[in-house]
Design an enzyme around this catalytic site. Sequence first.
Site, PDB file in Angstrom:
ATOM      1  N   ASP A  94     -19.177  69.736  67.233  1.00 12.01           N
ATOM      2  CA  ASP A  94     -18.290  70.817  67.648  1.00 12.01           C
ATOM      3  C   ASP A  94     -16.927  70.782  66.975  1.00 12.01           C
ATOM      4  O   ASP A  94     -16.082  69.972  67.336  1.00 12.01           O
ATOM      5  CB  ASP A  94     -18.138  70.718  69.164  1.00 12.01           C
ATOM      6  CG  ASP A  94     -17.281  71.813  69.739  1.00 12.01           C
ATOM      7  OD1 ASP A  94     -17.096  72.837  69.065  1.00 12.01           O
ATOM      8  OD2 ASP A  94     -16.804  71.647  70.866  1.00 12.01           O
ATOM      9  N   TYR A 257      -6.971  73.409  66.076  1.00 17.57           N
ATOM     10  CA  TYR A 257      -8.304  73.926  65.794  1.00 17.57           C
ATOM     11  C   TYR A 257      -8.337  74.191  64.297  1.00 17.57           C
ATOM     12  O   TYR A 257      -7.312  74.205  63.626  1.00 17.57           O
ATOM     13  CB  TYR A 257      -8.550  75.227  66.560  1.00 17.57           C
ATOM     14  CG  TYR A 257      -8.541  75.048  68.046  1.00 17.57           C
ATOM     15  CD1 TYR A 257      -9.616  74.446  68.691  1.00 17.57           C
ATOM     16  CD2 TYR A 257      -7.460  75.461  68.808  1.00 17.57           C
ATOM     17  CE1 TYR A 257      -9.611  74.252  70.057  1.00 17.57           C
ATOM     18  CE2 TYR A 257      -7.448  75.272  70.176  1.00 17.57           C
ATOM     19  CZ  TYR A 257      -8.518  74.667  70.801  1.00 17.57           C
ATOM     20  OH  TYR A 257      -8.508  74.474  72.153  1.00 17.57           O
ATOM     21  N   ASP A 284     -15.695  77.672  64.537  1.00 16.12           N
ATOM     22  CA  ASP A 284     -16.245  76.807  65.567  1.00 16.12           C
ATOM     23  C   ASP A 284     -17.759  76.632  65.493  1.00 16.12           C
ATOM     24  O   ASP A 284     -18.512  77.512  65.876  1.00 16.12           O
ATOM     25  CB  ASP A 284     -15.854  77.430  66.911  1.00 16.12           C
ATOM     26  CG  ASP A 284     -16.160  76.540  68.075  1.00 16.12           C
ATOM     27  OD1 ASP A 284     -16.747  75.477  67.875  1.00 16.12           O
ATOM     28  OD2 ASP A 284     -15.819  76.925  69.200  1.00 16.12           O
TER      29      ASP A 284
END
Length: 478
Positions: A94, A257, A284
């Site tokens: 992930d 991120y 993602d």
Amino acid sequence: MISLPLVAIALLPFTLAARQPDGGVVHAPIVRRSHSNRVANLPKAVEALRRKARIRSEPAPATIPITDEVENDSSYSGVVSIGTPPQNFNLVLDTGSSDLWVATTSCTSCGSDIPEFNPSKSSTYKATSSQLEIDYGSGSAQGIVAQDSVTFGSFEMSQELLAVTNITSRLIDDGLSGIMGLGFASISALQTTPFWEALYNANDLAEPLFSFYLERYVNQANQISAAPGGVLTLGGTNSSLYNGSIEYLNLTGPSSYWLLTVSSVTVQGKTIPIDPLSGLAAIDTGTTLIGAPTPIAASIWAQVPGSTELTGDWQGLYAFPCDTDVTVYISFGGTNWAISPLDMNLGTLNDTMIGNASASSPQMCAGGIFDIGIGSAPAWIVGDTFLKNVYSVFRASPAAVGFAQLASGLSSSMGSSDPNPVQVTGLTPLPASTSASSSGSGSSTSGRTNSGSASPIKNIALPLILLTSVAGYFTLFL
């Protein structure tokens, strides 16, 4: 697992592989696992995604096999070994979260289909007095902060992790055991450095990056519960998996991120420019679908004749006539990357899902881009619906995400995949695994002071995903 005012986003795959003699890179196969009733679980996946988006030696590359999990392309996992002697588990890979967690034999709510880590059988396991809870859109994982030996590909190190003792029902299942976060340390709920980043900081990677090839099975007539799902290369790239050069795009903002800015989306030949203020996107692997802001999602589906926004439990999802090929291209300021119509079609909907359908109405299918709402940070979550169409590279320095065209014979942008995936060179056999994984991110609560929040879940529809990239759901990861 989001730090900054960013909101948590999705989650979910890697396997062990021997260090390669050619260039010191580890290539890991990815595995895919399936779950029943994928389309029916889309509402749960979408709601999970929305809630997540509102929280926050000589270096050698490793080739790690990936498994395509839950419901044809819902999520992708890889084998991670924990403890001494090692216990193997399938964990969701992930890039939308940064923590490592695994279900343990002390878990009071884990089902029989969740392989569990036994701390008492590891001589290197060290528990702390700290407890932590990570909340996802579709549930939460609670446990004890601990330290143990972790091996991924050919790399091994002592790593902080969450030894989970309680999880919400259906947060993970089908042989998955947890999540391997591949984001940056700044969004770690455990306030620790992720495995990959620790290798980078120690100069143990041949190159400061890792890369993915994700296989496509969504177009297969028969549902597949688990299958070879691609390759993760830790510390390098695999030139046999892509053509041409890799187009690198600098990250938008600080490393948290893997953030890029969507500049345009082209649908059925019509280009929709995206304002930079509404284009911030998390790339993602743990999320199955693509989530776009409300007005942009509406504009996208307005270009598809016969499409309609669903209501009730299905609100946020769009349906379109199944006999329509939805052609989409997305740009992050450079190349317009094609998304296969196969990935834009999540499957058929029944009359109950659609509502007000007449006998003369065409068969409707669910679309791969949904309305994530307004006010999320980041505004977009770009998951496996897109990432299956490119070779993707996540580079630490200079911080960037890169994309390249897939090599001929792989699941290309506009093509379909063969039931027998193309053989990739440089892989070692998958080790027997004692668990599987789910990826996700979310907020965290504990007795410790948290500077960051867990990254959001990646399962979009339980089985449909979220997804990476639901739980039995789609991967939004969750």
